[in-house]
Design a protein around this motif. Structure first.
Motif, PDB file in Angstrom:
ATOM      1  N   PRO A 141     -56.479  58.916  29.998  1.00  0.00           N
ATOM      2  CA  PRO A 141     -57.758  57.724  30.192  1.00  0.00           C
ATOM      3  C   PRO A 141     -58.509  57.140  29.279  1.00  0.00           C
ATOM      4  CG  PRO A 141     -56.736  57.967  32.362  1.00  0.00           C
ATOM      5  CD  PRO A 141     -55.922  59.258  31.062  1.00  0.00           C
ATOM      6  N   GLU A 142     -59.578  59.024  29.224  1.00  0.00           N
ATOM      7  CA  GLU A 142     -60.574  59.038  29.223  1.00  0.00           C
ATOM      8  C   GLU A 142     -60.746  59.561  27.981  1.00  0.00           C
ATOM      9  OE1 GLU A 142     -58.831  63.750  30.508  1.00  0.00           O
ATOM     10  OE2 GLU A 142     -59.255  61.107  31.190  1.00  0.00           O
ATOM     11  N   HIS A 143     -59.988  59.594  27.010  1.00  0.00           N
ATOM     12  CA  HIS A 143     -59.071  59.628  25.510  1.00  0.00           C
ATOM     13  C   HIS A 143     -58.263  58.936  24.999  1.00  0.00           C
ATOM     14  CE1 HIS A 143     -60.106  64.118  25.446  1.00  0.00           C
ATOM     15  NE2 HIS A 143     -60.052  64.497  26.427  1.00  0.00           N
ATOM     16  N   VAL A 144     -58.066  57.420  25.057  1.00  0.00           N
ATOM     17  CA  VAL A 144     -57.484  57.130  24.844  1.00  0.00           C
ATOM     18  C   VAL A 144     -57.547  55.689  23.732  1.00  0.00           C
ATOM     19  CG1 VAL A 144     -57.350  54.768  27.025  1.00  0.00           C
ATOM     20  CG2 VAL A 144     -55.314  54.587  25.501  1.00  0.00           C
ATOM     21  N   GLY A 145     -59.220  55.726  24.194  1.00  0.00           N
ATOM     22  CA  GLY A 145     -60.002  55.205  23.181  1.00  0.00           C
ATOM     23  C   GLY A 145     -61.180  55.714  22.253  1.00  0.00           C
ATOM     24  N   ASP A 146     -60.371  56.545  22.078  1.00  0.00           N
ATOM     25  CA  ASP A 146     -61.644  58.333  21.208  1.00  0.00           C
ATOM     26  C   ASP A 146     -61.175  57.603  20.285  1.00  0.00           C
ATOM     27  OD1 ASP A 146     -62.333  59.627  23.165  1.00  0.00           O
ATOM     28  OD2 ASP A 146     -60.408  61.146  22.638  1.00  0.00           O
ATOM     29  N   GLU A 147     -62.128  57.566  18.572  1.00  0.00           N
ATOM     30  CA  GLU A 147     -61.720  57.290  17.705  1.00  0.00           C
ATOM     31  C   GLU A 147     -60.535  57.495  16.704  1.00  0.00           C
ATOM     32  OE1 GLU A 147     -62.233  55.487  14.199  1.00  0.00           O
ATOM     33  OE2 GLU A 147     -63.212  55.090  16.203  1.00  0.00           O
ATOM     34  N   THR A 148     -60.203  59.044  17.435  1.00  0.00           N
ATOM     35  CA  THR A 148     -58.978  59.973  16.654  1.00  0.00           C
ATOM     36  C   THR A 148     -57.265  58.759  17.362  1.00  0.00           C
ATOM     37  OG1 THR A 148     -58.958  61.540  18.535  1.00  0.00           O
ATOM     38  CG2 THR A 148     -60.032  61.746  16.247  1.00  0.00           C
ATOM     39  N   SER A 149     -57.460  58.404  18.440  1.00  0.00           N
ATOM     40  CA  SER A 149     -56.883  57.819  19.063  1.00  0.00           C
ATOM     41  C   SER A 149     -56.626  56.290  18.605  1.00  0.00           C
ATOM     42  CB  SER A 149     -57.334  57.906  20.589  1.00  0.00           C
ATOM     43  OG  SER A 149     -56.598  59.092  21.293  1.00  0.00           O
ATOM     44  N   ARG A 150     -57.540  55.751  18.529  1.00  0.00           N
ATOM     45  CA  ARG A 150     -57.700  54.757  17.452  1.00  0.00           C
ATOM     46  C   ARG A 150     -57.119  54.774  15.797  1.00  0.00           C
ATOM     47  NH1 ARG A 150     -62.852  51.818  17.726  1.00  0.00           N
ATOM     48  NH2 ARG A 150     -64.319  53.675  18.528  1.00  0.00           N
ATOM     49  N   GLN A 151     -57.550  55.235  15.317  1.00  0.00           N
ATOM     50  CA  GLN A 151     -56.866  55.916  14.473  1.00  0.00           C
ATOM     51  C   GLN A 151     -55.889  55.961  13.807  1.00  0.00           C
ATOM     52  OE1 GLN A 151     -59.266  59.120  12.811  1.00  0.00           O
ATOM     53  NE2 GLN A 151     -61.466  58.205  11.682  1.00  0.00           N
ATOM     54  N   THR A 152     -54.823  57.026  14.749  1.00  0.00           N
ATOM     55  CA  THR A 152     -53.779  56.813  14.997  1.00  0.00           C
ATOM     56  C   THR A 152     -53.061  55.617  15.447  1.00  0.00           C
ATOM     57  OG1 THR A 152     -54.018  59.398  15.913  1.00  0.00           O
ATOM     58  CG2 THR A 152     -51.294  58.241  16.162  1.00  0.00           C
ATOM     59  N   ILE A 153     -53.963  54.857  15.842  1.00  0.00           N
ATOM     60  CA  ILE A 153     -52.251  53.764  16.234  1.00  0.00           C
ATOM     61  C   ILE A 153     -53.367  52.172  15.185  1.00  0.00           C
ATOM     62  CG2 ILE A 153     -52.387  51.357  17.897  1.00  0.00           C
ATOM     63  CD1 ILE A 153     -54.058  53.730  20.511  1.00  0.00           C
ATOM     64  N   THR A 154     -53.459  52.844  14.528  1.00  0.00           N
ATOM     65  CA  THR A 154     -53.641  52.269  13.190  1.00  0.00           C
ATOM     66  C   THR A 154     -52.896  52.541  12.221  1.00  0.00           C
ATOM     67  OG1 THR A 154     -56.234  51.812  13.576  1.00  0.00           O
ATOM     68  CG2 THR A 154     -55.619  51.363  11.385  1.00  0.00           C
ATOM     69  N   ARG A 155     -52.515  53.649  12.291  1.00  0.00           N
ATOM     70  CA  ARG A 155     -51.436  54.753  11.007  1.00  0.00           C
ATOM     71  C   ARG A 155     -50.370  53.335  11.689  1.00  0.00           C
ATOM     72  NH1 ARG A 155     -52.883  60.582   9.451  1.00  0.00           N
ATOM     73  NH2 ARG A 155     -50.991  60.212   7.966  1.00  0.00           N
ATOM     74  N   LEU A 156     -49.744  53.637  12.941  1.00  0.00           N
ATOM     75  CA  LEU A 156     -48.521  53.738  13.240  1.00  0.00           C
ATOM     76  C   LEU A 156     -48.518  52.414  13.026  1.00  0.00           C
ATOM     77  CD1 LEU A 156     -47.964  55.709  16.688  1.00  0.00           C
ATOM     78  CD2 LEU A 156     -47.032  56.402  14.326  1.00  0.00           C
ATOM     79  N   THR A 157     -49.514  50.674  13.695  1.00  0.00           N
ATOM     80  CA  THR A 157     -49.268  49.733  13.582  1.00  0.00           C
ATOM     81  C   THR A 157     -48.715  49.623  11.753  1.00  0.00           C
ATOM     82  OG1 THR A 157     -51.171  49.628  13.795  1.00  0.00           O
ATOM     83  CG2 THR A 157     -49.638  49.057  16.093  1.00  0.00           C
ATOM     84  N   ALA A 158     -49.868  49.957  11.254  1.00  0.00           N
ATOM     85  CA  ALA A 158     -49.817  49.697   9.643  1.00  0.00           C
ATOM     86  C   ALA A 158     -48.587  50.238   9.103  1.00  0.00           C
ATOM     87  CB  ALA A 158     -50.799  50.131   8.574  1.00  0.00           C
ATOM     88  N   ALA A 159     -48.201  50.708   9.494  1.00  0.00           N
ATOM     89  CA  ALA A 159     -46.436  51.260   9.249  1.00  0.00           C
ATOM     90  C   ALA A 159     -45.392  50.280   9.148  1.00  0.00           C
ATOM     91  CB  ALA A 159     -45.974  52.999   9.315  1.00  0.00           C
ATOM     92  N   LEU A 160     -45.416  49.323  10.463  1.00  0.00           N
ATOM     93  CA  LEU A 160     -44.954  48.496  11.172  1.00  0.00           C
ATOM     94  C   LEU A 160     -45.504  46.741  10.412  1.00  0.00           C
ATOM     95  CD1 LEU A 160     -45.133  48.815  15.106  1.00  0.00           C
ATOM     96  CD2 LEU A 160     -42.914  49.191  13.244  1.00  0.00           C
ATOM     97  N   GLY A 161     -46.324  46.890  10.073  1.00  0.00           N
ATOM     98  CA  GLY A 161     -47.381  45.314   8.521  1.00  0.00           C
ATOM     99  C   GLY A 161     -47.491  45.298   9.370  1.00  0.00           C
TER     100      GLY A 161
END
Length: 269
Positions: free
Chosen positions: A238-258
């Motif tokens: 919970p204390e890391h899910v909002g980190d910048e690196t975590s958000r960047q990972t989510i952004t990359r994964l969703t971008a791969a989905l379009g």
């Protein structure tokens, strides 16, 4: 095939881990709904059933749901919604874990380790039946990248008809091709990615495919099949899910989905 594979995503956020609300869970700007029901005190499965009912209502309203969640079991709500619209449905499940435990074989009783077993009808009586979830046949399930399995879970997968493949774009495309022209629900737990690239992961699983390779797997799945819904289990602490690196990972994964995400700035930035 239909044109759903290139349709716009309806972004839904369920900022929960089991029945635990995660206040720091990042909410993208384009999210159509963030699921935050008030859950009364009571047993964890009862509370989770209420959460999943709320998530099902949101999924039912979405043409092409893309769910960001803090766990895997809320997948029940997404698949229940999809099974209401599609007679046939396949599941592509990318995860370092099998999530194929049941109450009878689990050594920990952790409900998050039973999510795929839930979808295939192996956990009767664990939750109420208000979702109307019809199990997905084993033959319609592809499990990719699983490397961290409990012994009894490994045995259960071996005796099942679930197809296991590496987290490799070509292997995933081949497995989806063999399923034929059926809508696909794509589920990704971020812990399938090499643990060195996931600081703060809730359940790190050691060496594994890189983030770039998982991006290629997602793109390959979308190019091969009609991905009618997708789900990313953002299983950071919970204390890391909002980190910048975590958000960047989510952004990359969703971008791969379009999908193209933008983020609200977290409090305190």
């Amino acid at each position: 095939m239909t044109d759903d594979r290139t349709g716009a995503w309806d972004l839904i956020v369920t900022p929960w881990h089991l029945d635990e609300y995660i206040p720091a869970f990042p909410i993208p700007v384009a999210a159509t709904q963030a699921i935050r029901p008030v859950l009364p005190a009571g047993p964890v499965p009862t509370r989770m059933s209420l959460l999943h009912r709320a998530a099902l209502d949101a999924v039912t309203q979405a043409a092409r749901p893309l769910v960001l969640s803090g766990d895997c079991p809320t997948t029940r709500a997404v698949v229940a919604g999809l099974r209401h619209r599609h007679r046939d449905l396949a599941v592509l499940w990318l995860d370092a874990h099998g999530d194929f435990n049941t109450p009878a074989i689990s050594t920990s009783g952790y409900l998050g380790g039973m999510a795929l077993a839930m979808l295939t009808g192996r956990t009767p009586g664990l939750f109420d039946d208000t979702l109307g979830l019809r199990p997905v046949p084993d033959t319609g399930v592809v499990l990719a990248g699983a490397r961290d399995l409990d012994p009894a879970e490994r045995d259960a997968l071996t005796t099942s008809h679930v197809r296991r493949v590496p987290a490799d774009p070509a292997a995933i495309s081949s497995a989806l091709d063999r399923l034929g022209p059926v809508p696909v629900y794509l589920h990704l737990d971020i812990d399938v990615i090499d643990a060195l690239q996931l600081p703060g992961a809730r359940f790190p699983s050691g060496l594994g495919p890189s983030l770039a390779q998982i991006e290629e797997c997602l793109a390959a799945a979308c190019a091969t099949a009609e991905v009618t819904a997708a789900y990313i289990a953002c299983a950071w602490l919970p204390e890391h899910v909002g980190d910048e690196t975590s958000r960047q990972t989510i952004t990359r994964l969703t971008a791969a989905l379009g999908a193209d995400l933008a983020w609200h700035e977290p409090d305190g930035d």
